[in-house]
Enzyme design. Structure first.
Site, PDB file in Angstrom:
ATOM      1  N   LYS A 172      34.445  40.706  37.607  1.00 44.49           N
ATOM      2  CA  LYS A 172      35.574  41.178  38.016  1.00 44.49           C
ATOM      3  C   LYS A 172      36.351  42.310  37.466  1.00 44.49           C
ATOM      4  O   LYS A 172      36.075  42.370  36.054  1.00 44.49           O
ATOM      5  CB  LYS A 172      36.903  40.040  38.280  1.00 44.49           C
ATOM      6  CG  LYS A 172      38.124  40.317  39.048  1.00 44.49           C
ATOM      7  CD  LYS A 172      38.829  39.223  39.222  1.00 44.49           C
ATOM      8  CE  LYS A 172      40.122  39.575  40.080  1.00 44.49           C
ATOM      9  NZ  LYS A 172      40.977  38.397  39.928  1.00 44.49           N
ATOM     10  N   SER A 219      43.123  38.674  44.554  1.00 43.02           N
ATOM     11  CA  SER A 219      42.784  39.747  44.166  1.00 43.02           C
ATOM     12  C   SER A 219      41.175  39.945  43.825  1.00 43.02           C
ATOM     13  O   SER A 219      40.787  40.919  43.403  1.00 43.02           O
ATOM     14  CB  SER A 219      43.465  40.059  42.613  1.00 43.02           C
ATOM     15  OG  SER A 219      43.185  39.128  41.677  1.00 43.02           O
ATOM     16  N   SER A 235      44.328  34.134  43.805  1.00 44.60           N
ATOM     17  CA  SER A 235      43.286  35.268  43.861  1.00 44.60           C
ATOM     18  C   SER A 235      41.796  34.684  43.971  1.00 44.60           C
ATOM     19  O   SER A 235      40.994  35.546  44.082  1.00 44.60           O
ATOM     20  CB  SER A 235      43.529  36.338  42.692  1.00 44.60           C
ATOM     21  OG  SER A 235      44.640  36.852  42.823  1.00 44.60           O
TER      22      SER A 235
END
Length: 467
Positions: free
Chosen positions: A81, A156, A180
């Site tokens: 990420k 996210s 997220s």
């Protein structure tokens, strides 16, 4: 070459590399082919570096040939990420402020994945500073849903969920403050888990005592998710709030829980606190019916989480202002409006506001402790909506009811955040348009292994009903 494909389970891929059925280099090429096929449209993986990945795969194969001890992720392609630092790789946080930034060290979570033998191929796309459950930024653009590219992949950890669902990587990691890991899992038809507070320690952090955001795993099935959790969980001396259970205690094989007699509390709307899309609600109700038919003791009830909205919003604004306020002052034109507003909201908070939020969070934790004395798991929607059009920043209405801001449609996820309890999203159905819908299972704090076993049983049950 092996008959293995990129859509095989992560456990099968790892076993094939370990046995010599396929080399790390060969497995990487399969994934690079899929990335070349899907990523130009979906934009899930950013800062891709195929040559660096090939060099790492060659090192992995040499280590195996030399008889070195192999980690549980040995040879598996992996993308990190883009809010987590990966040493030597561009790490932008989805912000133009850090568009050319290169990390000089690994975050703790990434360090553990590296030591487990993964082969890094790039980063996964994020919203700006991981704010919001729709993945877009001015550095790399928008990530699209792999099932329907006209729709959002969520966020996210949207790039992570999309890359995973489309076979670009076999496992993915992310972080979760307001959903997220869970929302993008629901949107993309994969599994995402927000572990108990302290289960997956993070370092470095600007504030080791701030505990709304946690790192966690994503996978295409619950067994694979357990594999990754076993790598990233466990205590570390740099993280004073880490729980003491070793990561190995979450490793597969899982023994799916018996559904007979399982005490399931089900609530579509948390006693009226949520506005939930009709098709999402139908999937939750159908899942509850399947559980009941399988012998679970399903009751329609919910804990009182009326304090959760103010608690989450206060702590989120306080956290964003503390972490990003100085950057906003230095770069006032380089933040998206919704994030700027969230940071500004933190400027007016007083010590009394923050103290109230923490007192409320303590009360919510006690509410859940008592609730799970009578129930084994809580069944909820993961997201209140199915994937929305990619052009929207957030769903502006649900069932015709206007959403006041970019957070209101995520209450089903962030109400659970402030309880500290572990929660997992598993695929449970589709809308009439074929869009994925996940259900969320929540357990008492610390019961992560038990939650995985229940999730594995529910996953098998729901899969058996899929045409």
């Amino acid at each position: 070459m092996s008959g293995l494909t990129v859509d095989s389970t992560a456990r099968a891929q790892a076993a094939a590399v370990r046995s010599g059925e396929i080399s790390a280099a060969e497995l990487l090429e399969l994934h690079l082919d899929r990335i070349e096929e899907r990523n130009p449209e979906l934009n899930a993986i950013v800062s891709l570096d195929a040559e660096r990945a090939r060099a790492a795969a060659a090192v992995a194969d040499q280590a195996q040939a030399s008889g070195e001890e192999l980690g549980p992720l040995h040879g598996l392609p992996f993308a990190v990420k883009d809010t987590h630092a990966l040493a030597g790789w561009r790490t932008t946080y989805g912000s133009p402020i850090f568009a050319e930034s290169v990390a000089d060290r690994d975050d703790l979570l990434v360090e553990r994945i590296r030591h487990a033998g993964a082969v890094f191929v790039g980063k996964t796309n994020v919203p700006e500073f991981a704010a919001g459950s729709h993945t877009f930024n001015t550095v790399f653009g928008v990530t699209r849903n792999p099932v329907d590219p006209t729709r959002s992949a969520g966020g996210s950890s949207g790039g992570a969920a999309c890359a995973l669902a489309s076979g670009m990587v076999p496992l993915a990691e992310g972080s979760d403050m307001g959903g997220s890991l869970r929302n993008p899992a629901s949107f993309c038809g994969v599994v995402g888990m927000r572990p108990s507070l302290g289960r997956v320690p993070e370092w470095p952090l600007y504030n080791q005592w701030e505990s709304t955001s946690v790192g966690g795993p994503m996978a295409r099935n619950v067994g694979d998710l357990a594999l990754l959790l076993s790598v990233i969980a466990g205590p570390d001396p740099r993280a004073p709030q880490a729980l003491g259970d070793p990561g190995s205690s979450f490793a597969p094989p899982l023994h799916p829980a018996s559904l007979a007699g399982l005490r399931v509390a089900c609530s579509v709307d948390l006693s009226g606190a949520l506005v939930v899309d009709h098709e999402v609600a139908a999937v939750v109700r159908a899942s509850a019916t399947r559980l009941s038919d399988a012998g679970a003791a399903v009751v329609e009830t919910a804990p009182d989480l009326s304090l959760a909205d103010d608690t989450f919003r206060t702590l989120r604004a306080w956290h964003f202002q503390a972490k990003l306020g100085r950057l906003l002052a230095e770069h006032p034109t380089l933040f998206k409006p919704s994030l700027e507003a969230n940071i500004r909201a933190g400027e007016s908070l007083t010590g009394a506001d923050v103290a109230r939020a923490y007192a409320q969070r303590t009360a919510l934790s006690e509410t859940m402790r008592l609730f799970f004395g009578d129930h084994d798991v809580l069944l909820l929607p993961t997201s209140q909506v199915p994937p929305f059009p990619v052009e929207q920043e957030f769903p502006e209405t649900i069932n015709g009811q206007e959403m006041p801001d970019y957070l209101a449609w995520m209450r089903s996820a962030y109400f659970i955040t402030v309880t500290g309890c572990p929660a997992i999203s598993i695929p449970a159905g589709r809308t009439s348009d074929g869009l994925p819908v996940g259900i969320q299972l929540v357990a008492r704090h610390g019961a992560d292994r038990r939650l995985l076993e229940v999730a594995a049983a529910v996953e098998a049950l729901l899969a058996s009903s899929t045409p």
